[in-house]
Design an enzyme around this catalytic site. Structure first.
Site, mmCIF file in Angstrom:
data_model
loop_
_atom_site.group_PDB
_atom_site.id
_atom_site.type_symbol
_atom_site.label_atom_id
_atom_site.label_comp_id
_atom_site.label_asym_id
_atom_site.label_seq_id
_atom_site.Cartn_x
_atom_site.Cartn_y
_atom_site.Cartn_z
ATOM 1 N N LYS A 22 0.789 -1.472 0.592
ATOM 2 C CA LYS A 22 -0.043 0.321 0.068
ATOM 3 C C LYS A 22 0.638 1.323 0.189
ATOM 4 O O LYS A 22 0.541 1.471 -1.229
ATOM 5 C CB LYS A 22 -1.072 -0.081 1.021
ATOM 6 N N ASN A 23 1.793 1.441 0.624
ATOM 7 C CA ASN A 23 2.854 2.912 1.336
ATOM 8 C C ASN A 23 3.574 3.125 -0.216
ATOM 9 O O ASN A 23 4.648 3.554 0.050
ATOM 10 C CB ASN A 23 3.072 3.269 2.243
ATOM 11 N N CYS A 116 -5.560 12.475 11.965
ATOM 12 C CA CYS A 116 -5.932 11.700 12.289
ATOM 13 C C CYS A 116 -6.411 10.946 13.517
ATOM 14 O O CYS A 116 -6.009 11.907 14.478
ATOM 15 C CB CYS A 116 -6.216 10.283 11.505
ATOM 16 N N ARG A 121 -0.628 14.871 12.216
ATOM 17 C CA ARG A 121 0.273 14.750 11.411
ATOM 18 C C ARG A 121 -0.122 16.418 9.623
ATOM 19 O O ARG A 121 -0.838 16.120 9.262
ATOM 20 C CB ARG A 121 -0.620 13.407 9.950
ATOM 21 N N ASP A 304 4.315 0.920 12.046
ATOM 22 C CA ASP A 304 3.052 0.981 11.273
ATOM 23 C C ASP A 304 2.737 -1.157 12.172
ATOM 24 O O ASP A 304 1.578 -1.443 11.496
ATOM 25 C CB ASP A 304 3.151 0.492 10.323
ATOM 26 N N ARG A 396 -8.276 0.261 4.249
ATOM 27 C CA ARG A 396 -7.939 0.890 3.691
ATOM 28 C C ARG A 396 -7.097 -0.004 3.251
ATOM 29 O O ARG A 396 -5.415 1.086 2.687
ATOM 30 C CB ARG A 396 -7.900 2.330 4.574
HETATM 31 C C1 EPZ Z 1 4.016 7.588 5.416
HETATM 32 O O1 EPZ Z 1 2.902 8.595 6.485
HETATM 33 C C2 EPZ Z 1 3.346 5.981 5.886
HETATM 34 N N1 EPZ Z 1 1.698 6.034 5.251
HETATM 35 C C3 EPZ Z 1 2.720 5.714 7.125
HETATM 36 O O2 EPZ Z 1 1.738 4.517 7.213
HETATM 37 C C4 EPZ Z 1 4.134 5.771 8.629
HETATM 38 O O3 EPZ Z 1 3.115 4.911 9.350
HETATM 39 C C5 EPZ Z 1 4.123 6.176 8.610
HETATM 40 O O4 EPZ Z 1 4.657 6.644 6.302
HETATM 41 C C6 EPZ Z 1 6.129 6.773 8.925
HETATM 42 O O5 EPZ Z 1 6.692 5.365 8.283
HETATM 43 C C7 EPZ Z 1 1.988 6.376 3.666
HETATM 44 O O6 EPZ Z 1 2.801 6.047 2.901
HETATM 45 C C8 EPZ Z 1 0.787 6.339 2.947
HETATM 46 P P1 EPZ Z 1 6.084 10.091 7.937
HETATM 47 P P2 EPZ Z 1 3.582 9.859 6.807
HETATM 48 O O7 EPZ Z 1 5.862 11.926 7.153
HETATM 49 O O8 EPZ Z 1 4.697 10.232 5.270
HETATM 50 C C9 EPZ Z 1 5.569 14.341 11.249
HETATM 51 C C10 EPZ Z 1 -0.103 3.287 7.745
HETATM 52 O O9 EPZ Z 1 -0.177 2.270 8.681
HETATM 53 N N2 EPZ Z 1 5.454 14.740 10.128
HETATM 54 O O10 EPZ Z 1 7.059 9.564 8.138
HETATM 55 O O11 EPZ Z 1 2.656 10.992 7.038
HETATM 56 C C11 EPZ Z 1 4.392 13.252 11.463
HETATM 57 O O12 EPZ Z 1 3.078 13.963 12.734
HETATM 58 C C12 EPZ Z 1 0.090 4.448 7.397
HETATM 59 O O13 EPZ Z 1 -0.114 2.161 6.359
HETATM 60 C C13 EPZ Z 1 5.639 16.230 10.593
HETATM 61 O O14 EPZ Z 1 5.648 16.740 11.818
HETATM 62 O O15 EPZ Z 1 5.048 9.779 7.667
HETATM 63 C C14 EPZ Z 1 5.037 12.378 12.337
HETATM 64 O O16 EPZ Z 1 4.251 12.133 13.936
HETATM 65 C C15 EPZ Z 1 -0.036 4.947 9.448
HETATM 66 N N3 EPZ Z 1 5.493 17.430 9.792
HETATM 67 C C16 EPZ Z 1 6.378 11.928 12.049
HETATM 68 O O17 EPZ Z 1 6.827 12.910 11.141
HETATM 69 C C17 EPZ Z 1 4.878 16.247 8.183
HETATM 70 O O18 EPZ Z 1 5.376 18.041 7.366
HETATM 71 C C18 EPZ Z 1 6.215 10.915 11.240
HETATM 72 O O19 EPZ Z 1 5.571 11.117 9.670
HETATM 73 C C19 EPZ Z 1 5.203 15.399 7.710
HETATM 74 C C20 EPZ Z 1 5.703 13.976 9.340
#
Ligand code: EPZ
Length: 418
Positions: A22-23, A116, A121, A304, A396
């Site tokens: 998915k990711n 969410c 996020r 995850d 999802r």
């Molecule tokens: C991706 O989300 C994945 N989703 C998530 O999978 C996964 O948990 C996550 O990466 C971490 O591995 C997809 O790929 C669609 P991040 P993403 O940006 O990109 C903070 C699942 O269950 N952050 O690495 O949103 C954020 O709030 C999902 O399949 C900021 O502060 O994750 C979080 O605390 C859930 N500002 C941390 O970084 C930003 O601009 C990690 O987020 C972006 C992120």
């Protein structure tokens, strides 16, 4: 309201084929916007995050068809639009359309993806990356618009955000000159995006590392790409099998990027054997507690898998602790597991589990994708009947989870409980 009904206590035994990631498919779908020509993505999972992203693309003139795991995307009539909340809010993958449309058209706009249940996020790091490439951003209540001719340069990420790295890659591929993204996320899904783009003609060096050098400006052509297996779905099915005392042969993955998961599994007494394209797990006599486990960016233990691991460790005699360091409120599984008889507490960012109790069937509520998968796993191991609400979250990311577990001998079905 649909839900999943499970009568637990049966060993999961058998062989299943793992779905595509998915990711990985979500950023690759965004990247298809940059390709001039037909894009074919094989082993595409039929999950609602994909269907929703395809609807968003359709609203921008991008036609697609998904049949038997083969997705065809035609971007020839793509036009830049502002993606409203009906698209932006639903799936996190949608935020990647910003980088793709900015790269192709020099403009993009989207309602805020919003938070969410697992966390706020924000997209500040995504916006920071666009600004570093000289894009002009306008933020308002409605959302964010980005405009401008992108210029390559040095992009330093203060945190290895997966999405911000992916948006940076999508923009840098189209920017003028060379971009160097340092502090990049190294998740396998980021690597897969880079491999897809390189196959389409992009010039990317350092793939798989935290420093990506991208030479922009090449016209990307159509491409046919086969996804790898979903490592989190793999970890989920292996973990559920261990919880029921069964045995599984999971086809369609070598598990090469699952070290963080396998390390936590072996600490809990779960051992796997890997072959060329399959993973076998035979449940241990007993599951062991883990004194301290921390979620972390790749190659660490993935956030995850945190909810699923909490369920697994609720069966381990003794005390375990899991620290969630990535998402500030990813603890939805705790109160629901407690209802099923687990001795589990959430203290700040730490989940403390005093395992060993037998779980009993209950009516439980999933509020996010991985909580849902963890509750289904717990229900399969529990004594008696469970009803798991929130199967729309599970859909999802898991392609027909009920069918997969039924193939492994589970008494599980989707139903319309009042
Ligand atoms: C991706 O989300 C994945 N989703 C998530 O999978 C996964 O948990 C996550 O990466 C971490 O591995 C997809 O790929 C669609 P991040 P993403 O940006 O990109 C903070 C699942 O269950 N952050 O690495 O949103 C954020 O709030 C999902 O399949 C900021 O502060 O994750 C979080 O605390 C859930 N500002 C941390 O970084 C930003 O601009 C990690 O987020 C972006 C992120």
């Amino acid at each position: 309201m649909s839900c999943i009904r499970i009568v637990g206590g049966r060993k999961l035994e058998g062989e299943v084929m793992l779905q595509g990631s998915k990711n990985a498919v979500l950023p690759i779908l965004a990247a298809s916007v940059l390709c001039n020509g037909k894009v074919v993505i094989k082993r595409c999972p039929n999950i609602s995050d994909v269907r929703e992203l395809l609807q968003a693309l359709d609203s921008a003139g991008i036609k697609s068809s998904l049949r038997d795991g083969e997705l065809e995307v035609d971007t020839v009539n793509a036009t830049p639009i502002f993606f409203g909340p009906e698209y932006a809010g639903k799936t996190r993958g949608g935020v990647l359309l910003l980088g793709a449309f900015l790269g192709r058209f020099g403009e993009a706009g989207m309602a805020y993806p919003g938070g969410c249940v697992i966390g706020a996020r924000p997209i500040d790091l995504h916006c920071k990356v666009f600004r570093m490439m000289q894009a002009k951003l306008k933020e308002s209540e409605e959302g964010v618009t980005v405009k401008g001719k992108l210029k390559g340069g040095k992009i330093k990420l203060p945190y290895p955000s997966v999405g911000a790295t992916e948006n940076g890659i999508l923009a840098a591929v189209c920017a003028e000159g060379v971009s160097v993204i340092s502090g990049a996320a190294t998740e396998p899904e980021v690597t897969e995006l880079c491999r897809f783009l390189r196959k389409a003609g992009a010039k990317i060096r350092g793939i798989g590392t935290s420093v990506l050098e991208i030479t922009g400006g090449s016209r990307l052509h159509g491409v046919e790409y086969t996804l790898t297996g979903d490592r989190i779905v793999a970890g989920t099915y292996l973990g559920a099998t261990a919880m029921t005392g069964g045995e599984i042969l999971l086809r369609g993955t070598e598990g090469v990027c699952m070290k963080g998961i396998f390390d936590s599994f072996s600490a809990a007494g779960l051992s796997v054997s890997r072959n060329r394209d399959c993973i076998r797990l035979h449940a241990p006599g007993k599951i062991l507690p883990i004194k301290e486990l921390k979620t972390a960016p790749y190659p660490g233990f993935p956030t995850d898998m945190q909810s699923q691991m909490t369920a697994i460790l609720s069966l381990a005699e003794g005390e375990s602790k899991i620290y969630e360091t990535v998402f500030e409120s990813r603890f939805g599984v705790v109160p629901e597991l407690k209802k099923m008889g687990a001795d589990v507490q959430n203290e700040g960012r730490c989940i403390r589990i005093r395992g060993g109790n037998r779980l009993h069937g209950e009516t439980v509520y999933a509020t996010d994708l991985r909580t849902g998968a963890a509750l289904v796993s717990a229900a399969l191991a529990a004594e008696g009947e469970s009803i798991v609400y929130g199967d729309e979250y599970i859909d999802r990311g898991y392609e027909d989870i009920c069918k997969t577990f039924r193939l492994l001998g589970a008494d599980i079905s989707e139903t319309d409980e009042k």
